[in-house]
Design an enzyme around this catalytic site. Structure first.
Site, PDB file in Angstrom:
ATOM      1  N   HIS A 141       0.866  -1.179   0.000  1.00  0.00           N
ATOM      2  CA  HIS A 141       0.000   0.000   0.000  1.00  0.00           C
ATOM      3  C   HIS A 141       0.904   1.231   0.000  1.00  0.00           C
ATOM      4  O   HIS A 141       0.910   2.030   0.925  1.00  0.00           O
ATOM      5  CB  HIS A 141      -0.957  -0.023   1.193  1.00  0.00           C
ATOM      6  CG  HIS A 141      -2.165   0.872   1.068  1.00  0.00           C
ATOM      7  ND1 HIS A 141      -3.454   0.425   1.238  1.00  0.00           N
ATOM      8  CD2 HIS A 141      -2.273   2.198   0.791  1.00  0.00           C
ATOM      9  CE1 HIS A 141      -4.308   1.439   1.083  1.00  0.00           C
ATOM     10  NE2 HIS A 141      -3.596   2.531   0.817  1.00  0.00           N
ATOM     11  N   ASN A 328     -11.705  -0.756  -4.580  1.00  0.00           N
ATOM     12  CA  ASN A 328     -11.806   0.431  -3.731  1.00  0.00           C
ATOM     13  C   ASN A 328     -12.721   1.403  -4.440  1.00  0.00           C
ATOM     14  O   ASN A 328     -12.446   1.816  -5.569  1.00  0.00           O
ATOM     15  CB  ASN A 328     -10.439   1.093  -3.511  1.00  0.00           C
ATOM     16  CG  ASN A 328      -9.578   0.318  -2.541  1.00  0.00           C
ATOM     17  OD1 ASN A 328     -10.019  -0.684  -1.974  1.00  0.00           O
ATOM     18  ND2 ASN A 328      -8.358   0.776  -2.350  1.00  0.00           N
ATOM     19  N   GLU A 398     -12.335  -0.976   0.096  1.00  0.00           N
ATOM     20  CA  GLU A 398     -12.381   0.367   0.698  1.00  0.00           C
ATOM     21  C   GLU A 398     -13.618   1.088   0.216  1.00  0.00           C
ATOM     22  O   GLU A 398     -14.000   0.955  -0.952  1.00  0.00           O
ATOM     23  CB  GLU A 398     -11.188   1.242   0.285  1.00  0.00           C
ATOM     24  CG  GLU A 398      -9.900   0.950   0.980  1.00  0.00           C
ATOM     25  CD  GLU A 398      -8.777   1.891   0.542  1.00  0.00           C
ATOM     26  OE1 GLU A 398      -9.053   3.059   0.185  1.00  0.00           O
ATOM     27  OE2 GLU A 398      -7.627   1.431   0.548  1.00  0.00           O
TER      28      GLU A 398
HETATM   29  C1  GBH Z   1      -7.705   5.400  -1.259  1.00  0.00           C
HETATM   30  O1  GBH Z   1      -7.479   6.009  -2.486  1.00  0.00           O
HETATM   31  C2  GBH Z   1      -6.425   4.913  -0.645  1.00  0.00           C
HETATM   32  O2  GBH Z   1      -6.234   3.529  -0.869  1.00  0.00           O
HETATM   33  C3  GBH Z   1      -6.295   5.215   0.818  1.00  0.00           C
HETATM   34  O3  GBH Z   1      -4.991   5.008   1.241  1.00  0.00           O
HETATM   35  C4  GBH Z   1      -6.773   6.628   1.072  1.00  0.00           C
HETATM   36  O4  GBH Z   1      -6.529   7.058   2.375  1.00  0.00           O
HETATM   37  C5  GBH Z   1      -8.239   6.669   0.758  1.00  0.00           C
HETATM   38  O5  GBH Z   1      -8.486   6.259  -0.544  1.00  0.00           O
HETATM   39  C6  GBH Z   1      -8.870   8.046   0.925  1.00  0.00           C
HETATM   40  O6  GBH Z   1      -8.330   8.951   0.014  1.00  0.00           O
HETATM   41  O7  GBH Z   1      -6.796  15.021  -5.443  1.00  0.00           O
HETATM   42  O8  GBH Z   1      -8.257  15.216  -7.364  1.00  0.00           O
HETATM   43  O9  GBH Z   1      -5.960  14.514  -7.662  1.00  0.00           O
HETATM   44  C7  GBH Z   1      -8.639   6.493  -3.100  1.00  0.00           C
HETATM   45  C8  GBH Z   1      -8.402   6.953  -4.512  1.00  0.00           C
HETATM   46  C9  GBH Z   1      -7.392   8.473  -5.932  1.00  0.00           C
HETATM   47  C10 GBH Z   1      -8.510   9.310  -4.038  1.00  0.00           C
HETATM   48  C11 GBH Z   1      -6.697   9.782  -6.102  1.00  0.00           C
HETATM   49  C12 GBH Z   1      -7.806  10.620  -4.192  1.00  0.00           C
HETATM   50  C13 GBH Z   1      -6.817  12.127  -5.715  1.00  0.00           C
HETATM   51  C14 GBH Z   1      -7.642  12.898  -6.651  1.00  0.00           C
HETATM   52  N1  GBH Z   1      -7.724   8.230  -4.556  1.00  0.00           N
HETATM   53  N2  GBH Z   1      -7.491  10.853  -5.563  1.00  0.00           N
HETATM   54  S1  GBH Z   1      -7.123  14.538  -6.787  1.00  0.00           S
END
Ligand code: GBH
Length: 506
Positions: A141, A328, A398
């Site tokens: 992770h 997720n 998730e």
């Molecule tokens: C998950 O990612 C992770 O596995 C986990 O570790 C994390 O804490 C959790 O979600 C909550 O975020 O800011 O517009 O560029 C979720 C998928 C993809 C969500 C990238 C945030 C960033 C988008 N993530 N995204 S942006």
């Protein structure tokens, strides 16, 4: 008296069976999820090696919103018994967590195994098993040993062998007790955000080729670790091994052919790059993406396509290399062929597919900019994958909602989100999707990557200012506990107390 008990039992049973369709099966696994770097702390405890998040946050603290890091985080390294106590309070069937590669192999390579690291995870796992909580373990992770990053990380094809070696150590040490393995968490976030952008370590920003080369090597690393398990451990240990991919629902903005194709491209870019090689009949990268990138690469003067191909042998290695599809899921976007486009760096993954995304203003907004409550999004995503990949076994690994620190106990938005999500889960079950479990993100507040501690996903609040990293249940913790206990979603359930307790048998 006996008759009365019997009668009321009959009444309860009848009531339950009339709601039969809206009930979670008894063997459905309810859990919560976390990740090593986000909760453990102990960044240099005993002989743990440095990883890419240690390095990035220490040398470049400005990339994190509040300039924080995971050096101590929720200090699970010292608080793991309290974590398991919270699992018991919630009545969890399962708990998903990840292993820190450099805590187990300080150099990243398998010549030296840390006894202290292995002990820590043994203790954590044994404590869960004492209370019949099923551990679901993610191998990766996002916290790559720094030494392997210095050697190129996921751009170096050797990563596949290094990962297999690490996986073998882990299966051997913990596989007698761990029966659910997840090789990688969210390849898109590893490869696109880490190698093709600057939104995750190692912030490489190799926008043209970084995402694609990482994607191929990560898929092969997964496949090697899968086959190592299937051939050499599964026969005696009897568990399952899969991968977790982030699958937010991407539907067309309108029902024109252009928008439908745009949505398909967006799905291929977001998850198809990793899902197609593993779950599709043909294997390899998604066809449309490969064609577009090959054409654009030639126009842009590259001597080869920026997206690599799989050799026949590599294709066969990856095809079918997963016992389940870990999803997720957080939100949805509507995709347009012509509107709402963003100025992506050229060349890059999203400039390559060149589509726009939109979310309606009426969808509830979480603290995270990217996170909104989108109606039926779990149902849309899972039924799509179910049809596309011939009905695989799924786990939702998730799903969750962020808030700012201010709302400490009252988290009604999160409760609304979870109830909607769980209703969508029931719709999937009703339609025959083979969904075996649901892990809420997250058990407790933790280090939210580039957002530091400013966005909170926990069912339990963590007081990061306190010495003990005190954990306190939010209202949503009580609501989730009641769903797990009763196996139904009661839209009117209100907790009567803020004081947690452990039910008998947990
Ligand atoms: C998950 O990612 C992770 O596995 C986990 O570790 C994390 O804490 C959790 O979600 C909550 O975020 O800011 O517009 O560029 C979720 C998928 C993809 C969500 C990238 C945030 C960033 C988008 N993530 N995204 S942006």
């Amino acid at each position: 008296m006996k008759l009365l008990v019997l009668l009321s039992l009959v009444a309860v049973t009848c009531q339950a069976s009339s709601r039969h369709e809206r009930r979670f099966p008894d063997d459905f696994l309810f859990g919560t999820a976390t990740a090593s770097y986000q909760i453990e702390g102990g960044w240099n405890a005993d002989d743990k090696g440095e990883n890419i998040w240690d390095r990035m946050t220490h040398t470049n603290p400005d990339v994190i919103k509040d300039r924080s890091n995971g050096d101590v985080a929720a200090d699970t390294y010292n608080n793991y018994k309290r974590d398991v106590e919270m699992m018991r309070e919630l009545g969890l069937d399962a708990y998903r967590f990840s292993l820190s590669w450099s805590r187990i192999l300080p150099n990243g390579l398998s010549n030296k195994v840390s006894e202290a690291g292995v002990n820590f995870y043994n203790n954590y796992i044994d404590e869960m098993l004492k209370y019949n909580i099923t551990p679901m373990v993610t191998l990766y992770h996002w916290d790559l040993p720094q030494k392997l990053q210095d050697l190129g990380g996921f751009i170096n094809p050797n990563i596949a062998d290094w990962f297999e070696d690490y996986a073998r150590v882990v299966y051997e040490k913990f596989g007698d007790r761990v029966k659910h393995w997840i090789t990688f968490n969210e390849p898109r976030e590893v490869c696109y955000q880490g190698y093709g952008d600057v939104t995750k370590a190692p912030i490489l920003n190799a926008t043209d080729v970084g995402t694609y080369h990482c994607a191929k090597h990560l898929v092969l690393a997964h496949a090697k670790a899968y086959h190592a398990y299937a051939n050499d451990f599964k026969p005696t240990q009897g568990g399952v091994c899969g991968i977790t991919i982030s699958v937010n629902w991407m539907g067309p903005l309108t029902d024109t052919e252009e928008d439908k194709f745009a949505a398909e491209l967006k799905r291929q870019a977001d998850w198809g790059l990793w899902a197609e090689p593993i779950f599709s009949e043909e294997g390899g990268f998604p066809k449309e993406i490969s064609e577009i990138v090959a054409r654009k690469s030639a126009e842009q003067g590259y001597s080869q396509s920026r997206i690599p191909v799989f050799t026949d042998q590599e294709r066969e290695l990856a095809r079918g290399s997963s016992d389940f599809f870990g999803v997720n899921h957080y939100t949805a976007n509507l995709v347009s062929a012509s509107e709402y486009k963003f100025n992506w760096v050229i060349p890059s993954l999203y400039a390559d597919i060149d589509v726009g995304t939109y979310t309606p203003p009426e969808w509830d907004q979480a603290a995270s900019v990217w996170l909104k409550l989108a109606p039926n999004s779990i149902y849309n995503a899972l039924t799509h994958l179910h049809n596309k990949y011939n009905g695989p076994v799924f786990y939702i690994t998730e799903n969750g909602w962020s808030q700012l620190l201010e709302d400490r106990y009252e988290d009604d938005h999160r409760i609304k989100y979870y109830r909607a999500a769980l209703n969508s889960v029931l719709d999937c079950l009703h339609d025959g999707v083979d969904l075996r479990g649901y892990m809420a993100w997250s058990l407790m507040d933790n280090f939210e990557w580039m957002e530091g501690y400013t966005e909170r996903f926990g069912l339990y609040e963590v007081d990061f200012e306190s010495e003990q990293k005190t954990r306190t249940p939010r209202k949503s913790a009580f609501v989730y506990k009641e769903v797990i206990r009763s196996r139904v979603i009661d839209p009117d359930y209100e907790p009567e107390t803020r004081t947690m307790w452990i039910d008998e048998g947990h």
